[in-house]
Design a protein around this motif. Structure first.
Motif, PDB file in Angstrom:
ATOM      1  N   CYS A  80       4.767   5.245   9.089  1.00 31.30           N
ATOM      2  CA  CYS A  80       5.162   4.242   7.818  1.00 31.30           C
ATOM      3  C   CYS A  80       4.226   3.519   7.424  1.00 31.30           C
ATOM      4  CB  CYS A  80       6.658   3.644   7.912  1.00 31.30           C
ATOM      5  SG  CYS A  80       7.150   2.817   6.588  1.00 31.30           S
ATOM      6  N   TRP A  83       0.852   4.948   6.089  1.00 29.46           N
ATOM      7  CA  TRP A  83       1.218   5.721   4.792  1.00 29.46           C
ATOM      8  C   TRP A  83       1.368   4.978   3.644  1.00 29.46           C
ATOM      9  CZ3 TRP A  83       0.833   9.369   8.471  1.00 29.46           C
ATOM     10  CH2 TRP A  83       0.985  10.481   8.043  1.00 29.46           C
ATOM     11  N   THR A  84       2.100   3.781   3.945  1.00 33.52           N
ATOM     12  CA  THR A  84       2.429   2.831   2.809  1.00 33.52           C
ATOM     13  C   THR A  84       1.327   1.596   2.627  1.00 33.52           C
ATOM     14  OG1 THR A  84       3.534   1.192   4.276  1.00 33.52           O
ATOM     15  CG2 THR A  84       4.801   2.928   3.088  1.00 33.52           C
ATOM     16  N   MET A  85       0.164   1.218   3.437  1.00 34.08           N
ATOM     17  CA  MET A  85      -0.479   0.473   3.295  1.00 34.08           C
ATOM     18  C   MET A  85      -2.049   0.786   3.393  1.00 34.08           C
ATOM     19  SD  MET A  85       0.888  -2.592   5.493  1.00 34.08           S
ATOM     20  CE  MET A  85       2.328  -1.940   6.396  1.00 34.08           C
ATOM     21  N   ILE A 213       1.988  -3.979   0.381  1.00 32.97           N
ATOM     22  CA  ILE A 213       3.021  -2.976   0.057  1.00 32.97           C
ATOM     23  C   ILE A 213       3.445  -3.285  -1.519  1.00 32.97           C
ATOM     24  CG2 ILE A 213       5.462  -2.483   0.424  1.00 32.97           C
ATOM     25  CD1 ILE A 213       4.788  -2.998   3.369  1.00 32.97           C
ATOM     26  N   ASP A 217       0.164   1.156  -4.553  1.00 35.48           N
ATOM     27  CA  ASP A 217       0.836   2.465  -4.465  1.00 35.48           C
ATOM     28  C   ASP A 217      -0.183   3.295  -4.026  1.00 35.48           C
ATOM     29  OD1 ASP A 217       3.514   1.710  -5.542  1.00 35.48           O
ATOM     30  OD2 ASP A 217       2.571   1.313  -7.267  1.00 35.48           O
ATOM     31  N   LEU A 222       5.138   9.890  -0.722  1.00 30.38           N
ATOM     32  CA  LEU A 222       5.759   9.369   0.682  1.00 30.38           C
ATOM     33  C   LEU A 222       7.048   9.937   0.688  1.00 30.38           C
ATOM     34  CD1 LEU A 222       5.173   5.445  -0.223  1.00 30.38           C
ATOM     35  CD2 LEU A 222       4.339   6.761   1.525  1.00 30.38           C
ATOM     36  N   PHE A 226       9.767   7.134   4.585  1.00 31.04           N
ATOM     37  CA  PHE A 226       8.532   5.898   4.624  1.00 31.04           C
ATOM     38  C   PHE A 226       8.745   4.978   3.366  1.00 31.04           C
ATOM     39  CE2 PHE A 226       5.380   8.919   6.988  1.00 31.04           C
ATOM     40  CZ  PHE A 226       6.204   8.578   8.079  1.00 31.04           C
ATOM     41  N   ARG A 227       9.622   5.172   2.625  1.00 29.42           N
ATOM     42  CA  ARG A 227       9.639   4.510   1.209  1.00 29.42           C
ATOM     43  C   ARG A 227      10.267   2.895   1.421  1.00 29.42           C
ATOM     44  NH1 ARG A 227      12.117   9.467  -1.872  1.00 29.42           N
ATOM     45  NH2 ARG A 227      10.481  10.737  -1.567  1.00 29.42           N
ATOM     46  N   LEU A 228       9.501   1.965   1.573  1.00 29.06           N
ATOM     47  CA  LEU A 228       9.975   0.679   1.698  1.00 29.06           C
ATOM     48  C   LEU A 228      10.113  -0.293   0.324  1.00 29.06           C
ATOM     49  CD1 LEU A 228       7.402  -0.174   4.504  1.00 29.06           C
ATOM     50  CD2 LEU A 228       9.501   0.325   5.003  1.00 29.06           C
ATOM     51  N   LYS A 229       9.811   0.448  -0.424  1.00 27.32           N
ATOM     52  CA  LYS A 229      10.070  -0.490  -1.873  1.00 27.32           C
ATOM     53  C   LYS A 229      11.100  -0.192  -2.511  1.00 27.32           C
ATOM     54  CE  LYS A 229       5.809  -0.139  -3.656  1.00 27.32           C
ATOM     55  NZ  LYS A 229       4.563  -0.577  -4.672  1.00 27.32           N
ATOM     56  N   LEU A 234       9.372  -4.990  -2.385  1.00 26.86           N
ATOM     57  CA  LEU A 234       9.815  -4.475  -0.807  1.00 26.86           C
ATOM     58  C   LEU A 234      11.292  -4.686  -0.700  1.00 26.86           C
ATOM     59  CD1 LEU A 234       8.614  -3.909   2.232  1.00 26.86           C
ATOM     60  CD2 LEU A 234       9.428  -6.299   2.567  1.00 26.86           C
TER      61      LEU A 234
END
Length: 386
Positions: A80, A83-85, A213, A217, A222, A226-229, A234
Motif C-alpha cells: 500500500c 502503490w500510493t507514494m 499521499i 495521485d 489502486l 490500497f485506497r487511503l484517500k 487522507l
C-alpha cells in the motif's frame, strides 16, 4: 553415540512467523466481547483503536505520526505504501533477502517505475546504503527476516532528506529501536515479534508521508485495499479504527493480549532486552559449534530476532548439494516429531540452514534447552542414525 538430552523446551515454538505466543497465553484468556459484533460498531471500533493506541505507546511513535491497521499483513501494508507514494520522483529499492527482493519485483514489474535504482546483496550481507541519493524515495527492510541481517544504523538517511523512507520493519519492531525521525512509512504485522495472528498489518505514516499521499495521485489503478484517500485528503478514519475492509476481531483481541503482556513486563525496552539475551545465547552457541556458522559474518549486522545459521565442516562438505539441503530439514523434522522444536528450518528461498526465532515472546530457558537437542540430532544424522 551422543546421549539424548533429558529436558525439552516447555514451549517448543521457534517459528519466525507466526512467532511464539507470549508466556501465559491461552485462548480462554482472550476478551471475546467483540466477537459476533460489527467492526464498525462503537465497541468494535474501540477495540481496534485500543490496539492502535497500545501499538503507538509501546513503540514510542511520535504524536504527529499516524498509526493504522491494514489488510493482508505486512505485505499489504508495505505494498500500500509503495502503490500510493512511489512514482512521484526517483526511487531506490534495497534488498538483501527474499522479501526485499519481492519489493524490487513490485517496483520493476508491477509499478514499472521509470526512474528506479535497485541495490542488492547476498544473504547475510547488506548493500552499501550510502549509495542511495538523498532525493530518492527508498524502500528497505530494517531486518532481513529470512537472512538474519539487519541495518546497523540509519546514518545513511540524512535528516530532512527530500525523498521518503519506506521501512519494512516487520521482524524488527518491538525488538529494535526505530529511528522515527528518519522514517516516513513503517510497516509490520501482528504475527512477527508479538506472536499475533496473521493477515493484519500496521502502517505508520509521518507528516511528510501524509503530504505525499494528499499531493500525489499515481498513474496506475489502486485496488480498494490500497485506497487511503477520501477525495483529495487522507482518510484519517483508517487511523482511528475504521479499517478499509473487515478485520478479525478475534485476531485483534489476540494482538491486544500480546501488547498488554509486553506493557506489563516493561514495554519496548523489556522486549528488546529479552530479544538481545535470547539472540546472544544462540549466536554464542554458533560461535562455539565448529560445524555451524552464522549466516551473517559481520557481528554489527546480526539480528536479535530470526538468527540464521548454515552448516560447515569436513563431513558436511563431503555431501552432495541435495544431501546438504536435506541436513537442516532432517534435523528440524526429527525435533518436531519429538515435540522439541517447531518450525525452525531455514526459509525456503534462503541457503539451507536453521533459523531460530529469538524475539521477546520466547523464553530464554526454552532456547537453552533446544540447542543440545540440535547437537544430538546432528550427531545422529552424521552417524547415520537419523
Amino acid at each position: 553415540m551422543t546421549d539424548q538430552p533429558a529436558l525439552k523446551p516447555e514451549r517448543p515454538f521457534f517459528s519466525s512467523g507466526p512467532t511464539a505466543k507470549p508466556p501465559g497465553w491461552a485462548a480462554e484468556k482472550l476478551d471475546t466481547k467483540s466477537l459476533g459484533r460489527s467492526h464498525r460498531s462503537k465497541y468494535g471500533k474501540s477495540r481496534l483503536k485500543y490496539a492502535i493506541d497500545l501499538s503507538r505507546e509501546l513503540l514510542g511513535v511520535p504524536d504527529d505520526y499516524l498509526v493504522g491497521i491494514m489488510p493482508a499483513s505486512d505485505t499489504g501494508a508495505l505494498e500500500c505504501a509503495m502503490w500510493t507514494m512511489l512514482g512521484a520522483g526517483p526511487a531506490t529499492v534495497a534488498a538483501w533477502e527474499s522479501f526485499g527482493n519481492i519489493w524490487i519485483q513490485d517496483a520493476v514489474k508491477q509499478l514499472k517505475l521509470a526512474d528506479l535504482n535497485t541495490l542488492t546483496a547476498d544473504y547475510g550481507e547488506i548493500p552499501d546504503l550510502t549509495q542511495i541519493p538523498q532525493d530518492h524515495d527508498v524502500v528497505f527492510t530494517w531486518n532481513g527476516t529470512t537472512s538474519g541481517a539487519k541495518i546497523p544504523n540509519t546514518d545513511w538517511l540524512a535528516p530532512g532528506r527530500k525523498g521518503l523512507a519506506i521501512n519494512d520493519a516487520t521482524s524488527a519492531v518491538f525488538a529494535m529501536e526505530m529511528d522515527w525521525a528518519k522514517l516516513d512509512a513503517t510497516t509490520f504485522s501482528w504475527q512477527k515479534v508479538m506472536g499475533g495472528e496473521a493477515q493484519h498489518g500496521m502502517l505508520i505514516l509521518s507528516p511528510k508521508a501524509v503530504e505525499r499521499i494528499e499531493s500525489y495521485d499515481p498513474s496506475w489503478p489502486l485496488p480498494k485495499l490500497f485506497r487511503l484517500k477520501k477525495g483529495d485528503k487522507l482518510n484519517t478514519a483508517i487511523f482511528e479504527g475504521a479499517t478499509i475492509n473487515t478485520p478479525s476481531l478475534l485476531a485483534t483481541e489476540d494482538y491486544i493480549f500480546a501488547l498488554e503482556w509486553a506493557k506489563s513486563i516493561g514495554g519496548r525496552s523489556a522486549m528488546i532486552e529479552r530479544a538481545n539475551a535470547n539472540a546472544k545465547i544462540v549466536t554464542d552457541w554458533i560461535e562455539a559449534t565448529p560445524w555451524l556458522r552464522n549466516m551473517v559474518a559481520d557481528p554489527a549486522l546480526r539480528t536479535n530476532t530470526g538468527v540464521c545459521m548454515i552448516f560447515q565442516g569436513d563431513w558436511y562438505e563431503t555431501l552432495s548439494e541435495e544431501d546438504k539441503a536435506a541436513v537442516p530439514k532432517k534435523i528440524a523434522g526429527k525435533l518436531e516429531e519429538l515435540d522439541v522444536g517447531y518450525d525452525f528450518n531455514g526459509y525456503r528461498d534462503a541457503p539451507p540452514g536453521l533459523r531460530i526465532w529469538c524475539g521477546g515472546s520466547v523464553e530464554q530457558e526454552d532456547i537453552e534447552r533446544l540447542l543440545p537437542w540440535i547437537e544430538w540430532a546432528y550427531a545422529e544424522l552424521k552417524d547415520g542414525r537419523l
